[in-house]
Design a protein around this motif. Sequence first.
Motif, PDB file in Angstrom:
ATOM      1  N   SER A  94       0.811  -1.216   0.000  1.00 38.01           N
ATOM      2  CA  SER A  94       0.000   0.000   0.000  1.00 38.01           C
ATOM      3  C   SER A  94       0.847   1.270   0.000  1.00 38.01           C
ATOM      4  CB  SER A  94      -0.916  -0.001   1.223  1.00 38.01           C
ATOM      5  OG  SER A  94      -0.146   0.141   2.396  1.00 38.01           O
ATOM      6  N   LEU A  95       2.028   1.211  -0.548  1.00 34.72           N
ATOM      7  CA  LEU A  95       2.890   2.391  -0.565  1.00 34.72           C
ATOM      8  C   LEU A  95       2.330   3.501  -1.450  1.00 34.72           C
ATOM      9  CD1 LEU A  95       6.455   0.812  -0.577  1.00 34.72           C
ATOM     10  CD2 LEU A  95       5.287   1.962   1.296  1.00 34.72           C
ATOM     11  N   ASN A  96       1.500   3.167  -2.427  1.00 37.07           N
ATOM     12  CA  ASN A  96       0.933   4.179  -3.308  1.00 37.07           C
ATOM     13  C   ASN A  96      -0.390   4.734  -2.795  1.00 37.07           C
ATOM     14  OD1 ASN A  96       3.059   3.890  -5.052  1.00 37.07           O
ATOM     15  ND2 ASN A  96       2.045   2.297  -6.250  1.00 37.07           N
ATOM     16  N   ASP A  97      -0.902   4.215  -1.699  1.00 35.94           N
ATOM     17  CA  ASP A  97      -2.180   4.671  -1.140  1.00 35.94           C
ATOM     18  C   ASP A  97      -1.946   5.876  -0.238  1.00 35.94           C
ATOM     19  OD1 ASP A  97      -3.483   2.657  -2.479  1.00 35.94           O
ATOM     20  OD2 ASP A  97      -3.386   1.266  -0.791  1.00 35.94           O
ATOM     21  N   ALA A  98      -2.933   6.166   0.580  1.00 33.59           N
ATOM     22  CA  ALA A  98      -2.835   7.300   1.510  1.00 33.59           C
ATOM     23  C   ALA A  98      -1.641   7.106   2.451  1.00 33.59           C
ATOM     24  CB  ALA A  98      -4.120   7.400   2.316  1.00 33.59           C
ATOM     25  N   ALA A  99      -1.097   8.211   2.922  1.00 34.83           N
ATOM     26  CA  ALA A  99       0.144   8.166   3.700  1.00 34.83           C
ATOM     27  C   ALA A  99      -0.029   7.460   5.044  1.00 34.83           C
ATOM     28  CB  ALA A  99       0.664   9.583   3.926  1.00 34.83           C
ATOM     29  N   TRP A 100      -1.228   7.470   5.601  1.00 33.33           N
ATOM     30  CA  TRP A 100      -1.418   6.861   6.918  1.00 33.33           C
ATOM     31  C   TRP A 100      -1.520   5.341   6.858  1.00 33.33           C
ATOM     32  CZ3 TRP A 100      -5.762   3.966   7.694  1.00 33.33           C
ATOM     33  CH2 TRP A 100      -6.809   4.139   6.784  1.00 33.33           C
ATOM     34  N   PRO A 157       0.314   2.882   5.049  1.00 35.96           N
ATOM     35  CA  PRO A 157       1.546   2.115   5.261  1.00 35.96           C
ATOM     36  C   PRO A 157       2.098   2.263   6.678  1.00 35.96           C
ATOM     37  CG  PRO A 157       1.697   3.368   3.223  1.00 35.96           C
ATOM     38  CD  PRO A 157       0.459   3.810   3.920  1.00 35.96           C
ATOM     39  N   ALA A 158       1.943   3.458   7.247  1.00 37.86           N
ATOM     40  CA  ALA A 158       2.436   3.658   8.616  1.00 37.86           C
ATOM     41  C   ALA A 158       1.634   2.822   9.604  1.00 37.86           C
ATOM     42  CB  ALA A 158       2.365   5.137   8.976  1.00 37.86           C
ATOM     43  N   THR A 159       0.326   2.773   9.426  1.00 34.74           N
ATOM     44  CA  THR A 159      -0.511   1.964  10.316  1.00 34.74           C
ATOM     45  C   THR A 159      -0.196   0.486  10.160  1.00 34.74           C
ATOM     46  OG1 THR A 159      -2.256   3.614  10.125  1.00 34.74           O
ATOM     47  CG2 THR A 159      -2.886   1.445  10.950  1.00 34.74           C
TER      48      THR A 159
END
Length: 81
Positions: free
Chosen positions: A26-32, A34-36
Motif C-alpha cells: 500500500s505504498l501508493n495509497d494514503a500516507a497513513w 503504510p504507517a498503520t
Amino acid sequence: MQKSFAIACVVGWGFFYVFSFLAVGSLNDAAWMPATYALLAFGGFLTGMLCWVRIVGLRREGVRPVALNAPRRGRFTREIA
C-alpha cells in the motif's frame, strides 16, 4: 500454558507477515495506511518474538540441573606419589 503461548506466537507471526505485506503493497495509497500497517506488523513481530522467547525459556527451565547442597571437598584430596 505452553499451548497458549504457542498459539499467541503463531498469531503474532501471522500478523507480522500479513501487515508487512500490506505495508509494502500500500505504498501508493494514503500516507497513513503504510504507517498503520507497519505499526501493526511491528506489534505482531514483538508478540511473536516475546512468545517464542517465553516458549524456549519454559523448555530450558526443565533441562537445567538442580544444584546439590553437598559439602565441598578440598582442592587437593589425593596424595601425589
